[in-house]
Design a protein around this motif. Structure first.
Motif, PDB file in Angstrom:
ATOM      1  N   ALA A  47      42.348   5.489  13.841  1.00 40.64           N
ATOM      2  CA  ALA A  47      41.886   4.730  15.011  1.00 40.64           C
ATOM      3  C   ALA A  47      41.302   5.657  16.069  1.00 40.64           C
ATOM      4  O   ALA A  47      40.331   5.301  16.744  1.00 40.64           O
ATOM      5  N   LYS A  48      41.862   6.835  16.226  1.00 40.91           N
ATOM      6  CA  LYS A  48      41.325   7.786  17.197  1.00 40.91           C
ATOM      7  C   LYS A  48      39.922   8.239  16.826  1.00 40.91           C
ATOM      8  O   LYS A  48      39.057   8.384  17.682  1.00 40.91           O
ATOM      9  N   VAL A  49      39.697   8.470  15.556  1.00 37.59           N
ATOM     10  CA  VAL A  49      38.391   8.946  15.102  1.00 37.59           C
ATOM     11  C   VAL A  49      37.323   7.881  15.301  1.00 37.59           C
ATOM     12  O   VAL A  49      36.201   8.169  15.708  1.00 37.59           O
ATOM     13  N   MET A  50      37.667   6.630  15.030  1.00 35.28           N
ATOM     14  CA  MET A  50      36.677   5.562  15.141  1.00 35.28           C
ATOM     15  C   MET A  50      36.392   5.163  16.592  1.00 35.28           C
ATOM     16  O   MET A  50      35.367   4.567  16.869  1.00 35.28           O
ATOM     17  N   ASN A  51      37.263   5.460  17.522  1.00 37.51           N
ATOM     18  CA  ASN A  51      37.073   5.072  18.915  1.00 37.51           C
ATOM     19  C   ASN A  51      36.975   6.274  19.840  1.00 37.51           C
ATOM     20  O   ASN A  51      37.527   6.277  20.933  1.00 37.51           O
ATOM     21  N   LEU A  52      36.274   7.271  19.419  1.00 37.41           N
ATOM     22  CA  LEU A  52      36.115   8.496  20.192  1.00 37.41           C
ATOM     23  C   LEU A  52      35.000   8.292  21.217  1.00 37.41           C
ATOM     24  O   LEU A  52      33.830   8.351  20.893  1.00 37.41           O
ATOM     25  N   PHE A  53      35.355   7.979  22.432  1.00 43.25           N
ATOM     26  CA  PHE A  53      34.338   7.784  23.471  1.00 43.25           C
ATOM     27  C   PHE A  53      34.591   8.658  24.687  1.00 43.25           C
ATOM     28  O   PHE A  53      33.707   9.402  25.099  1.00 43.25           O
ATOM     29  N   GLN A  60      29.749  15.538  27.833  1.00 47.60           N
ATOM     30  CA  GLN A  60      28.311  15.592  27.622  1.00 47.60           C
ATOM     31  C   GLN A  60      27.575  15.998  28.881  1.00 47.60           C
ATOM     32  O   GLN A  60      27.960  15.656  29.999  1.00 47.60           O
ATOM     33  N   ASN A  61      26.503  16.748  28.684  1.00 57.91           N
ATOM     34  CA  ASN A  61      25.556  17.058  29.746  1.00 57.91           C
ATOM     35  C   ASN A  61      24.169  17.112  29.120  1.00 57.91           C
ATOM     36  O   ASN A  61      24.015  16.882  27.922  1.00 57.91           O
ATOM     37  N   THR A  73      29.186   6.763  22.101  1.00 60.44           N
ATOM     38  CA  THR A  73      28.311   7.137  23.209  1.00 60.44           C
ATOM     39  C   THR A  73      26.873   6.738  22.924  1.00 60.44           C
ATOM     40  O   THR A  73      26.127   6.409  23.844  1.00 60.44           O
ATOM     41  N   TYR A  74      26.475   6.748  21.665  1.00 57.38           N
ATOM     42  CA  TYR A  74      25.135   6.288  21.293  1.00 57.38           C
ATOM     43  C   TYR A  74      24.968   4.812  21.658  1.00 57.38           C
ATOM     44  O   TYR A  74      23.944   4.416  22.235  1.00 57.38           O
TER      45      TYR A  74
END
Length: 123
Positions: A47-53, A60-61, A73-74
């Motif tokens: 679940a952590k891997v699929m909802n990494l936001f 990000q920069n 993020t995409y």
């Protein structure tokens, strides 16, 4: 560590008497004993891997924006930062694709669970 501490040390002694080396002990004693623990940790981290936001978005920069984009993020940038007219249909399709990938990962995890846990799935 708790699973390793709770293992019977007589198994290792018996394997040494039978001539098993270090790798044989790991293959036939340690890994089967740790299989349920590994499976549980794998399911919880799925679940952590699929909802990494959050962590990807915060780090990000402009310098790493193209290479540090994950699926969440995409979808965010396509929905809210894509210009004057956001394409909600496209981002919904990408979200559906993410859900399908998550479903496939859960089904694969369920098959692995059935092999490890003698026919019992994750449900």
């Amino acid at each position: 560590m708790a699973t390793l501490a709770g293992m019977n040390t007589e198994l290792y002694e018996a394997a040494s008497i039978d001539g098993a080396g270090r790798w044989g002990k790991m293959r036939y004693i340690t890994f089967p004993a740790l299989a349920n623990t590994i499976l549980t940790v794998f399911i919880l981290n799925l679940a952590k891997v699929m909802n990494l936001f959050e962590s990807a978005f915060v780090l990000q920069n402009d310098a790493v924006l193209d290479t540090a984009n994950v699926l969440e993020t995409y979808i965010y940038y396509q929905s809210f930062n894509s210009g004057a007219i956001p394409n909600y249909g496209y981002t919904t399709a990408v979200g559906l694709f993410k859900s399908l990938v998550g479903m496939v990962l859960v089904l694969v995890c369920n098959q692995w669970s059935k092999k490890v846990r003698d026919g019992r799935g994750i449900v």
